[in-house]
Structure formats: C-alpha cells, structure tokens
Design an enzyme around this catalytic site. Structure first.
Site, short mmCIF file in Angstrom:
data_model
loop_
_atom_site.label_atom_id
_atom_site.label_comp_id
_atom_site.label_asym_id
_atom_site.label_seq_id
_atom_site.Cartn_x
_atom_site.Cartn_y
_atom_site.Cartn_z
N ALA A 152 3.98 -16.02 10.21
CA ALA A 152 5.41 -15.97 10.05
C ALA A 152 6.13 -17.41 10.55
CB ALA A 152 5.92 -14.91 11.09
N GLU A 167 0.51 -3.08 6.58
CA GLU A 167 0.79 -2.37 7.81
C GLU A 167 2.36 -2.63 8.10
OE1 GLU A 167 -1.16 -1.07 9.86
OE2 GLU A 167 -3.37 -1.46 9.37
N LEU A 168 3.20 -1.58 7.95
CA LEU A 168 4.55 -2.00 7.94
C LEU A 168 5.38 -1.38 9.17
CD1 LEU A 168 4.76 -0.91 4.04
CD2 LEU A 168 4.18 -3.06 5.30
N LYS A 191 -0.48 -16.83 5.30
CA LYS A 191 0.75 -17.15 5.63
C LYS A 191 1.49 -16.60 6.87
CE LYS A 191 5.14 -16.27 5.04
NZ LYS A 191 5.64 -17.10 6.20
N CYS A 240 5.67 -2.74 16.59
CA CYS A 240 5.75 -1.71 15.49
C CYS A 240 5.40 -0.41 16.06
CB CYS A 240 4.72 -2.13 14.62
SG CYS A 240 3.01 -2.52 14.97
N SER A 274 7.66 -5.86 7.90
CA SER A 274 8.65 -4.89 7.70
C SER A 274 8.53 -3.90 6.38
CB SER A 274 9.98 -5.41 7.62
OG SER A 274 10.00 -6.34 6.41
N GLU A 327 13.49 1.43 13.03
CA GLU A 327 13.25 0.65 14.23
C GLU A 327 14.36 -0.08 14.89
OE1 GLU A 327 10.45 -2.05 11.99
OE2 GLU A 327 9.12 -1.35 13.44
P1 NAP Z 1 9.10 -9.45 7.96
O1 NAP Z 1 10.14 -9.85 7.92
O2 NAP Z 1 8.58 -8.33 6.91
O3 NAP Z 1 8.12 -10.60 7.70
C1 NAP Z 1 6.71 -10.57 8.12
C2 NAP Z 1 5.88 -11.78 6.97
O4 NAP Z 1 6.29 -11.72 5.74
C3 NAP Z 1 6.44 -13.00 7.74
O5 NAP Z 1 5.34 -13.94 7.51
C4 NAP Z 1 7.43 -13.47 6.53
O6 NAP Z 1 7.78 -14.96 6.41
C5 NAP Z 1 6.93 -12.67 5.22
N1 NAP Z 1 7.83 -12.46 4.32
C6 NAP Z 1 9.29 -12.32 4.36
N2 NAP Z 1 9.92 -12.10 3.10
C7 NAP Z 1 8.93 -12.60 2.26
C8 NAP Z 1 8.95 -12.57 0.81
N3 NAP Z 1 10.00 -12.17 -0.03
N4 NAP Z 1 7.64 -12.92 0.23
C9 NAP Z 1 6.73 -13.17 0.90
N5 NAP Z 1 6.64 -12.91 2.20
C10 NAP Z 1 7.78 -12.84 2.93
O7 NAP Z 1 8.62 -8.93 9.25
P2 NAP Z 1 8.67 -9.43 10.70
O8 NAP Z 1 10.36 -9.35 11.23
O9 NAP Z 1 7.99 -10.71 10.80
O10 NAP Z 1 7.98 -8.38 11.90
C11 NAP Z 1 8.52 -7.36 12.24
C12 NAP Z 1 8.14 -6.10 11.37
O11 NAP Z 1 7.04 -6.11 11.17
C13 NAP Z 1 8.48 -4.79 11.91
O12 NAP Z 1 9.17 -4.02 10.68
C14 NAP Z 1 7.31 -4.35 12.60
O13 NAP Z 1 7.37 -2.83 12.88
C15 NAP Z 1 6.33 -4.67 11.69
N6 NAP Z 1 4.98 -4.73 12.31
C16 NAP Z 1 4.25 -3.85 11.69
C17 NAP Z 1 2.65 -3.81 12.30
C18 NAP Z 1 1.64 -3.01 11.86
O14 NAP Z 1 0.61 -3.06 12.28
N7 NAP Z 1 2.29 -1.67 11.14
C19 NAP Z 1 2.53 -4.62 13.29
C20 NAP Z 1 3.35 -5.62 13.73
C21 NAP Z 1 4.75 -5.77 12.91
P3 NAP Z 1 8.93 -15.74 7.29
O15 NAP Z 1 8.42 -15.41 8.73
O16 NAP Z 1 8.58 -17.04 6.66
O17 NAP Z 1 10.05 -15.10 6.70
#
Ligand code: NAP
Length: 500
Positions: A199, A272-273, A197, A306, A251, A403
């Site tokens: 984003a 990976e958060l 799935k 991230c 996140s 962040e």
């Molecule tokens: P996010 O809001 O957590 O979303 C990530 C993924 O999770 C998206 O596909 C999102 O879908 C899905 N999601 C959201 N709510 C969900 C739920 N209740 N159930 C199942 N899936 C759900 O994060 P983001 O805003 O896309 O990305 C930014 C974050 O990612 C930052 O915190 C960044 O630090 C982190 N990140 C970490 C790494 C690493 O390697 N540690 C790398 C890159 C990014 P939708 O898009 O459909 O909402």
C-alpha cells in the site's frame, strides 16, 4: 492539522528514521531482480507519519515498464528456485525468519511510524509476521502429491503439486508487515516467484522485509517489490499473461475490480476482502471475558482491522450491564502517538478515514442511535478520533451494512438466538464473527450457523498461523495460514506414465 502533542514526537521519529536508514531497514527504491533502483522516470511519493503528518520517506513510484521488468525477473528466477530441493528453500526462509527476529524491535518502530498503531501492537504484528515465515519454511517440505491406484497394469498415475508460477501480491496499509508475510512466505515456499505491490500509505515494512529476504539469500528476482500509482501497477500485474495468480488483500470494491481485470488472462485468484464482523454476547456469557474480548477486537489498530467487531449484538438480559462495563473499560483507553508507551489507540490512517467515521455516526444518530461516550474528533487534532460508544443501533443504519473502520462501538439489542443469528448473517460480508456463551449446545448451533470464514467462541482474538484464515460471500475466497495457505500457490497436475 498537526497537533502540539504529535509535533513533540517529530524529533523522536526523525531520530528513528535516521537509525533505520543507517541499518538499511528504511528503503525507498523499487526492489527488482535483487537490486534497489529508482523508478525509470524518477517519480517519487511521500510517506507520512499519520500521527504528526510529517514526511518520513520518499518512495519511488514505479512506471509500467518497471513493473514489467519485475515480472520478467520473477519468471526467470522461479525456474531455478522451484527446482531447488524443498529443504534448501526451507533453509533460506528460515534464515529470513531469523533476520526478522533479530531486527524485530526496529521493524516494530518502523511499522508504528508509518501506520500509526501503538508500538505494543506493532511488536505483536512483527512477531506474528515472523511466525508465518517460520511456519512456511517448515511447510515448504510438505507440498505432497499423490500416487493414484491405476486402471491398467502398464500405467502409474500421480497427482503432482507444482508451483502456480509468477504471483502478484497486492496488500493494504492496515497490517503492512503481516499481510505481506502471509502471502509471500507460502508463495516462496511453494516455489513461486513474487511481485509485491504494498500500500502507498505504508510501504516501508514491506521494503524492509525485502531487504532482509535479500540478506537471507533469496535469489535475485524471486521476490520483487514495486510501489506506485495503483492503477499503473495494477494494470500490469492483472493484465500480463506471465503473472499466473493474483493474491489480494484490501477492500471489496478494489477486489471486485481486480477480479474483473484478471478475467482476460484467467488468473488464479485469492481475495481477502472487507469484513463486517458481528460480536454477539448472550445472556449466559461470562461478561468480564466478553467485555475484554470486545475491547480487544474493537479497538485494535484504532478499529482499522478487517476482523474488528463492527456490530456488537447483546441479548436484552445482559445488555445494560455489558454496556456499563464496556464503557468503564473504554474510559481507560489512552489516545495518542503510537510511540508513547501508554497509548492504546493511535490516529486513523488519513483524513478520509475520519470523514467515513463521521458519516457513519451522523447517519446512525439521525436514525435514532444515541452517543454514550466519544463521538468527536479527539482534542489531539489531526486524524485522532475519540473511542466512541453508540447504543440503539439498528440494521437500517450505514454502520450495520459496511465497515466503519474506526474506533466506534455500536450496540444492537436482541432477544432470541434465532434473532441474533439472522442479524449477524444479514450482511454481504462473511469474514470474521465472535460470540460469547457458556451453553455448549448453543456454542455449536451458533458456531455452525454463522456464515463467516473465521469464528471465535468466547474470544475476540483468534488469528494463528497454523489455522486457515479467509472469508465467505463478498469477503472473498482462498485461505491464508495452515497447509491451506500453501495449497493456494500449488497447481495439481495429473501425470500418467504408460508403457511400464
Ligand atoms: P484498498 O483501498 O482496497 O487497497 C488495498 C491495496 O490495493 C493497496 O495496495 C492499494 O494501493 C491497491 N489498489 C487500490 N486500487 C487499486 C487498483 N485500481 N488497482 C490495483 N491496486 C489497487 O484497501 P485499504 O484501504 O488499503 O485496506 C483496507 C481494506 O482492506 C478494508 O476493507 C479491510 O477490511 C481490508 N482488509 C482485509 C483483510 C482480510 O484478510 N480479509 C485484511 C486486512 C484488510 P494504494 O495503497 O497505492 O492505493
């Protein structure tokens, strides 16, 4: 608000969309069991160019039944895939790599128009994604087990490495190709079936990768892509007992939620958060190199990574000179549409991202930080924001605790090595950290003392497919890249053969 400059790119983007569609690289349906199909109820979601706000695609929004079909397809397909010789799996993955390389320019354009990052960065991301596919095509041959010296002469003992089963992968928008390649390639190399799935803000690169995987000869059902309402898709992927592992990048907040949802079926997890990276500059650093490293780390993808420097810690003796040189470098950075060749900083992904940047800035200035440059929405309008430098940041500010995910560089001052380490480690995150020093002893003391999974000494860019990447503390667990990235998808099975 769509700006005049962003609007001037609308015809260019529309032209690219047409070409990508004609090449089959802009897909909008679900990819299940080797076929493109709309959602069972016909629902769709708009995808927009974040620079102009223009709609560029209308993707299918999966129902729960669509997601279940994808899980069933992956479970059926994985048995044949796993039993192929590792060399044959490797060959299919290598063909996938070749096709990504062939179309890398078009894939980079697609990435820029769905995510907003400058084209040069998008090219780098596509090349790096391809490098992961090649690395795991090679690594597919190396899922070694062990022969264990036994306790009885009638017995032979083995530790087998076997694929974990069906893997659900959920990925973020900020690296819409890379985050997929570094999960899906090792999972397939290990012999797993995958349901992805991506984003909702940037799903198109993942769909293009699926199309190329299909052309490369991945068997029907082994790699499925379902997008849509995250709660609907996530509920099936975390609740279905056929799914044996969830690999998630995103996140910390959503990671914790998914972790609890997976408890009911005790899935294996790799998380990976979010990060909160310190970037430390000691008095003895090469300041020119440190300024370049800080620029690279801070402003890549407009600060939406991230691993980007979230807190820049500079020792008192170097502080003012460093800030001055950094400010000079920032003044050269051009903000604009990612397809404009000179642009270094694109738009933020959406309005809520701008609002978060503004909240962090308001909080920091209310608590005593001063804005040295920037600090406002960019005159281009929309979600463009000025690259911003803040001095006098302290640990009580919101931007020190979480962040900012935007082009804001807050400077913190420190006096001693111990103070720098304590400040750097005073966060619940533990993903990436950087420091600059020319003192060899300090390089080891600080490198070992930082409580982060990924540490760069005298560099601001450290990612490499052959090295393990991942977090500590609330930045999650599990590693991507290197042989560790393959092992995430392999179970260890003890096989004891008696009666010999
Ligand atoms: P996010 O809001 O957590 O979303 C990530 C993924 O999770 C998206 O596909 C999102 O879908 C899905 N999601 C959201 N709510 C969900 C739920 N209740 N159930 C199942 N899936 C759900 O994060 P983001 O805003 O896309 O990305 C930014 C974050 O990612 C930052 O915190 C960044 O630090 C982190 N990140 C970490 C790494 C690493 O390697 N540690 C790398 C890159 C990014 P939708 O898009 O459909 O909402």
């Amino acid at each position: 608000m769509v700006t005049a400059l962003a609007e001037s790119f609308v015809p260019l983007v529309a032209g690219h969309v047409g070409q990508l569609r004609a090449a089959g690289l802009l897909q909008e349906d679900l990819f299940i069991d080797g076929h493109w199909a709309p959602a069972a109820d016909g629902a769709r979601l708009e995808v927009r160019d974040p620079a102009s706000g223009e709609a560029i695609a209308n993707i299918a929004s999966a129902t729960a039944d669509d997601v279940r079909r994808a899980v069933v397809a992956a479970e059926r397909a994985r048995h044949g895939w796993w039993r192929l010789p590792a060399t044959e799996r490797a060959e299919v993955l290598m063909r996938w790599y070749d096709l990504i390389k062939e179309d890398q320019e078009q894939l980079a354009v697609l990435l820029t128009i769905e995510e907003g990052k400058p084209l040069a960065e998008a090219r780098g991301e596509v090349a790096y994604s391809a490098a992961f596919v090649r690395f795991y095509a090679e690594e597919a041959r190396r899922g070694y087990g062990e022969v264990i010296p036994g306790n009885r002469s009638s017995r032979r003992l083995f530790a087998l490495r076997q694929p974990v089963g069906v893997v659900a992968a959920i990925t973020p928008w900020n690296f819409p190709a890379l985050m997929i390649a570094r999960k899906v390639a090792p999972a397939l190399a290990a012999g797993c079936g995958v349901v992805l799935k991506p984003a909702s803000e940037a799903p198109l690169s993942g769909l293009a990768l699926a199309e190329l995987g299909n052309r490369a000869g991945l068997p029907a059902g082994i790699f499925n892509v379902v997008h849509g309402d995250p709660v609907v898709v996530g509920a099936v992927l975390t609740g279905d007992e056929t799914v044996r592992m969830l690999t998630f990048t995103g996140s910390t907040e959503v990671g914790k939620l998914l972790m609890s949802q997976c408890a009911g079926t005790v899935k294996r997890l790799a998380l990976e958060l979010g990060g909160n990276s310190p970037f430390i500059v000691f008095d003895d650093a090469d300041l020119g190199a440190a300024v370049q490293g800080a620029i690279d780390s801070k402003f890549r993808n407009a600060g939406q990574t991230c691993v980007c420097a979230n807190r820049i810690l500079v020792q008192s003796g170097a502080h003012d000179a460093f800030v001055e040189r950094f400010a000079n470098a920032v003044s050269q950075l051009k903000v604009g549409h990612g397809l404009d060749a000179d642009v270094a900083i694109g738009p933020l992904i959406e309005e809520s991202a701008v609002a978060k940047v503004e909240r962090h800035l308001d909080d920091a200035t209310a608590k005593g930080a001063q804005v040295l440059s920037g600090g406002q929405r960019h005159e281009l309008g929309g979600t463009f924001f000025e690259p911003t430098i803040l001095v006098g940041a302290t640990s009580g500010m919101e931007l020190a605790r979480g962040e900012t995910f935007g082009p804001v560089a807050p400077f913190f001052r420190f006096d001693t090595e111990e103070e720098a380490l304590a400040l750097a480690n005073s966060t619940s995150s533990g993903l990436a950290a950087y420091f600059y020093t020319r003192d060899l002893g300090r390089a080891f003391r600080v490198g070992e003392g930082l409580e982060f999974g990924v540490v760069g000494a005298n560099t601001g860019v450290i990612s490499y497919e052959g090295a393990p990447f991942g977090g500590m503390k609330e930045s999650g667990f599990g590693r991507e890249g290197s042989h560790h990235g393959l092992e995430e998808f392999l179970e260890v099975k003890y096989l004891c053969v008696d009666g010999i």
